[in-house]
Write a protein that holds these residues in place. Structure first.
Motif, PDB file in Angstrom:
ATOM      1  N   LEU A 212       0.961  -1.183   0.077  1.00 33.59           N
ATOM      2  CA  LEU A 212      -0.113   0.006  -0.043  1.00 33.59           C
ATOM      3  C   LEU A 212       0.958   1.380  -0.022  1.00 33.59           C
ATOM      4  CD1 LEU A 212      -2.483  -1.000   2.592  1.00 33.59           C
ATOM      5  CD2 LEU A 212      -3.115  -0.553   0.083  1.00 33.59           C
ATOM      6  N   LEU A 213       1.819   1.029   0.824  1.00 32.12           N
ATOM      7  CA  LEU A 213       2.713   2.401   0.646  1.00 32.12           C
ATOM      8  C   LEU A 213       3.285   2.745  -0.519  1.00 32.12           C
ATOM      9  CD1 LEU A 213       4.594   1.381   4.203  1.00 32.12           C
ATOM     10  CD2 LEU A 213       3.288   3.732   3.804  1.00 32.12           C
ATOM     11  N   ILE A 214       4.169   1.707  -1.206  1.00 29.75           N
ATOM     12  CA  ILE A 214       4.796   2.063  -2.511  1.00 29.75           C
ATOM     13  C   ILE A 214       3.626   2.121  -3.407  1.00 29.75           C
ATOM     14  CG2 ILE A 214       4.746  -0.493  -3.070  1.00 29.75           C
ATOM     15  CD1 ILE A 214       7.603   2.139  -3.661  1.00 29.75           C
ATOM     16  N   ARG A 215       2.298   1.457  -3.732  1.00 27.56           N
ATOM     17  CA  ARG A 215       1.491   1.783  -4.700  1.00 27.56           C
ATOM     18  C   ARG A 215       0.421   2.968  -4.400  1.00 27.56           C
ATOM     19  NH1 ARG A 215       0.020  -4.493  -5.469  1.00 27.56           N
ATOM     20  NH2 ARG A 215       0.469  -4.779  -7.773  1.00 27.56           N
ATOM     21  N   THR A 216       0.320   3.393  -3.312  1.00 24.62           N
ATOM     22  CA  THR A 216      -0.582   4.570  -3.095  1.00 24.62           C
ATOM     23  C   THR A 216       0.152   5.723  -2.510  1.00 24.62           C
ATOM     24  OG1 THR A 216      -1.112   4.156  -0.740  1.00 24.62           O
ATOM     25  CG2 THR A 216      -2.562   2.800  -2.651  1.00 24.62           C
ATOM     26  N   GLY A 217       1.220   5.824  -1.886  1.00 28.28           N
ATOM     27  CA  GLY A 217       1.943   7.084  -1.627  1.00 28.28           C
ATOM     28  C   GLY A 217       1.201   7.346  -0.176  1.00 28.28           C
ATOM     29  N   LEU A 362       5.769   9.128 -10.742  1.00 22.27           N
ATOM     30  CA  LEU A 362       4.726   9.646 -11.283  1.00 22.27           C
ATOM     31  C   LEU A 362       4.982  10.799 -12.205  1.00 22.27           C
ATOM     32  CD1 LEU A 362       1.676   8.967  -8.931  1.00 22.27           C
ATOM     33  CD2 LEU A 362       2.232   7.594 -10.921  1.00 22.27           C
ATOM     34  N   ILE A 363       5.584  11.760 -11.560  1.00 24.13           N
ATOM     35  CA  ILE A 363       6.008  13.074 -12.281  1.00 24.13           C
ATOM     36  C   ILE A 363       6.767  12.893 -13.506  1.00 24.13           C
ATOM     37  CG2 ILE A 363       7.039  15.099 -12.075  1.00 24.13           C
ATOM     38  CD1 ILE A 363       5.702  15.500  -9.242  1.00 24.13           C
ATOM     39  N   ALA A 364       7.692  11.978 -13.175  1.00 22.16           N
ATOM     40  CA  ALA A 364       8.693  11.502 -14.223  1.00 22.16           C
ATOM     41  C   ALA A 364       7.968  10.564 -15.487  1.00 22.16           C
ATOM     42  CB  ALA A 364       9.882  10.566 -13.626  1.00 22.16           C
ATOM     43  N   HIS A 365       6.930  10.101 -15.008  1.00 21.59           N
ATOM     44  CA  HIS A 365       5.909   9.643 -16.175  1.00 21.59           C
ATOM     45  C   HIS A 365       4.792  10.229 -16.766  1.00 21.59           C
ATOM     46  CE1 HIS A 365       8.805   6.170 -15.003  1.00 21.59           C
ATOM     47  NE2 HIS A 365       8.546   5.694 -16.146  1.00 21.59           N
ATOM     48  N   GLU A 401      -2.773   2.301 -12.192  1.00 24.89           N
ATOM     49  CA  GLU A 401      -1.879   1.487 -12.977  1.00 24.89           C
ATOM     50  C   GLU A 401      -0.497   2.071 -13.463  1.00 24.89           C
ATOM     51  OE1 GLU A 401      -3.290  -1.217 -14.091  1.00 24.89           O
ATOM     52  OE2 GLU A 401      -5.198  -0.732 -13.065  1.00 24.89           O
ATOM     53  N   THR A 402      -0.379   3.330 -13.718  1.00 21.87           N
ATOM     54  CA  THR A 402       1.083   3.752 -13.778  1.00 21.87           C
ATOM     55  C   THR A 402       2.032   3.314 -12.916  1.00 21.87           C
ATOM     56  OG1 THR A 402       0.188   5.600 -15.049  1.00 21.87           O
ATOM     57  CG2 THR A 402       2.358   5.678 -14.107  1.00 21.87           C
ATOM     58  N   ILE A 403       1.640   3.395 -11.523  1.00 23.84           N
ATOM     59  CA  ILE A 403       2.721   3.167 -10.594  1.00 23.84           C
ATOM     60  C   ILE A 403       3.024   1.804 -10.546  1.00 23.84           C
ATOM     61  CG2 ILE A 403       0.967   2.823  -8.662  1.00 23.84           C
ATOM     62  CD1 ILE A 403       4.382   4.592  -8.471  1.00 23.84           C
ATOM     63  N   ASP A 404       1.897   0.764 -10.888  1.00 26.42           N
ATOM     64  CA  ASP A 404       2.274  -0.594 -10.842  1.00 26.42           C
ATOM     65  C   ASP A 404       2.966  -0.892 -12.075  1.00 26.42           C
ATOM     66  OD1 ASP A 404       0.584  -1.310  -8.655  1.00 26.42           O
ATOM     67  OD2 ASP A 404      -0.233  -3.023  -9.772  1.00 26.42           O
ATOM     68  N   ILE A 406       5.284   0.773 -13.335  1.00 29.06           N
ATOM     69  CA  ILE A 406       6.824   1.383 -13.058  1.00 29.06           C
ATOM     70  C   ILE A 406       7.421   0.399 -12.175  1.00 29.06           C
ATOM     71  CG2 ILE A 406       8.094   3.199 -11.681  1.00 29.06           C
ATOM     72  CD1 ILE A 406       5.850   4.985 -12.744  1.00 29.06           C
ATOM     73  N   LEU A 407       6.659   0.070 -11.305  1.00 29.96           N
ATOM     74  CA  LEU A 407       7.116  -1.102 -10.144  1.00 29.96           C
ATOM     75  C   LEU A 407       7.581  -2.391 -10.858  1.00 29.96           C
ATOM     76  CD1 LEU A 407       4.861  -0.434  -6.999  1.00 29.96           C
ATOM     77  CD2 LEU A 407       7.142   0.470  -7.395  1.00 29.96           C
ATOM     78  N   ARG A 408       6.692  -2.657 -11.693  1.00 29.05           N
ATOM     79  CA  ARG A 408       7.186  -4.026 -12.496  1.00 29.05           C
ATOM     80  C   ARG A 408       8.170  -3.859 -13.610  1.00 29.05           C
ATOM     81  NH1 ARG A 408       4.013  -8.024 -10.955  1.00 29.05           N
ATOM     82  NH2 ARG A 408       2.079  -7.519  -9.871  1.00 29.05           N
ATOM     83  N   ASN A 409       8.427  -2.419 -13.693  1.00 35.06           N
ATOM     84  CA  ASN A 409       9.778  -2.260 -14.760  1.00 35.06           C
ATOM     85  C   ASN A 409       9.284  -2.505 -16.290  1.00 35.06           C
ATOM     86  OD1 ASN A 409      12.059  -0.912 -15.312  1.00 35.06           O
ATOM     87  ND2 ASN A 409      13.224  -2.761 -14.880  1.00 35.06           N
ATOM     88  N   LYS A 410       7.801  -2.226 -16.406  1.00 33.02           N
ATOM     89  CA  LYS A 410       7.308  -2.254 -17.835  1.00 33.02           C
ATOM     90  C   LYS A 410       7.814  -1.061 -18.657  1.00 33.02           C
ATOM     91  CE  LYS A 410       3.699  -5.491 -16.602  1.00 33.02           C
ATOM     92  NZ  LYS A 410       2.084  -5.655 -16.585  1.00 33.02           N
TER      93      LYS A 410
END
Length: 410
Positions: A212-217, A362-365, A401-404, A406-410
């Protein structure tokens, strides 16, 4: 003793025709009890003649009168003692208990800097000499010194209004805000490695907290205070309504703007469904009932996790997964064929850096700034569960969806 709610009310007085009277004010305080309609009762209004500063002074004296406390008598006492009494008289008036605790830290710094000097003997020269000595002897950091200065200036502003001193000497001492240390965040590659380490861990309440911390901030207290009644598993969203922070009390988050809806991805929804079922099975084994009031992130007894214990667990988990390390009193042990280290002097990833990671990635993307601010709870208007029928903005859903991705390095 009467309990006061809020900081009080100052209004301009009007004549019979509704015209505002010059330099005439009405003051009152809301009391800590409600009437039959559920509204806070008010103390009788008092009329004050003079400037608005006179009205503020009278309002403070009225509060002390209602609470049965005596105003500060400052003649012949030290500045440290005056600061302590200033702080004590503000108990219950600052909204958040954490704010009151934070002010206590500033008062302790003032006591350390000015342990014996009398209030009315303070001069700009003595203040500057005290700061120079503190820097030379490395008594406290520049940031801590600045916080003490700001609080001291606030305290003596009240002393000036109350005509205990003629002028505020701290106003005559320049102390620019120290340059903030650059906030750290995980890079795209580090965030992907962090997420991979999560997926390789057994599913527990603490691991769900990290997801939750990494996916929602969300903030640590917001995650630890989340209960199932505020998680909509059908619509992939949750509502930040409470926090469970270092004071270990379930209460509203730090501001109304922090109360917000957050979207999460379908993958996170599936994970939460699986965790809710697993938690229910664990509770059944322990003889505990899982309800809508149950914390999503629970301890071994099915209750809210102590924030300090969670932070300690996080440091250990980070060290185990090469996101941090211990520098003192290190002990090494083997378990399950893997070497672990425990100790003191932790250096490395912090919980709050996960929140900052969400922002920077998120800002970077190219996620628009307003959406990012809303997800962080910085500027979104206060929402209630009654407004849930309003769909979460498309940009916020895309951000989940964007943060997911990014985390999965897609």
């Amino acid at each position: 003793m009467i309990k006061i709610k809020g900081a009080g009310v100052i209004e301009r007085k009007k004549d019979a025709k509704g015209k505002i009277k010059s330099n005439v004010w009405l003051i009152t305080h809301y009391l800590g009890e409600r009437d039959e309609k559920g509204r806070y009762k008010r103390a009788p209004r008092k009329t004050v003649h003079g400037t608005k500063a006179d009205a503020r002074k009278a309002l403070e004296e009225y509060r002390l009168e209602l609470e049965g406390k005596s105003p500060i008598e400052a003649k012949g006492i030290s500045f440290a003692e005056y600061a302590r009494r200033f702080h004590e008289l503000r108990e219950g008036t600052m909204g958040s208990p954490l704010s009151y605790r934070s002010e206590r830290l500033d008062i302790e710094r003032i006591e350390k800097l000015f342990p014996r000097i009398e209030l009315q003997e303070l001069t700009p020269a003595k203040i500057r000499d005290t700061y120079a000595k503190a820097r030379r002897d490395k008594i406290m950091s520049e940031n801590a010194l600045h916080k003490a200065h700001v609080k001291a200036r606030q305290i003596l502003q009240v002393a000036t209004i109350d005509e205990i001193i003629m002028r505020n000497p701290f106003e005559l001492v320049s102390f620019p805000r120290p340059k903030s240390a650059e906030r750290k965040s995980l890079s795209v590659e580090e965030a992907a490695r962090f997420f991979s380490a999560l997926e390789g861990s057994d599913l527990t309440g603490s691991i769900i907290a990290l997801y939750l911390l990494i996916r929602t901030g969300m903030r640590r207290g917001e995650v630890l205070g989340l209960t199932w009644e505020y998680v909509d598993l059908k619509n992939n969203s949750l509502f930040v309504a409470k926090q469970y922070a270092s004071d270990k009390k379930l209460r509203p988050p730090k501001s109304k703007k922090s109360q917000r809806w957050l979207s999460y991805s379908q993958d996170m929804a599936d994970l939460l469904c699986r965790w809710k079922q697993q938690q229910a099975e664990l509770f059944g084994f322990l003889g505990i009932e899982q309800t809508e009031k149950t914390p999503v992130v629970n301890n071994d007894l099915g209750d809210f996790i102590d924030p300090d214990n969670f932070s300690r667990w996080f440091r250990n988990w980070s060290a185990d997964n090469d996101f941090g390390r211990f520098t003192k009193d290190i002990k090494e042990f083997e378990q399950g064929g893997k070497i672990y280290h425990r100790g003191k002097g932790y250096e490395g990833l912090t919980i709050h850096e996960l929140r900052h990671t969400q922002v920077t990635l998120l800002i970077a993307h190219q996620t628009d700034l307003r959406t990012v601010q809303d997800r962080m709870g910085h500027s979104q208007p206060s929402l209630t569960l009654g407004t849930y029928a309003h769909a979460v903005g498309a940009n916020d859903i895309a951000a989940a969806e964007t943060i997911d991705n990014i985390l999965r390095n897609k």
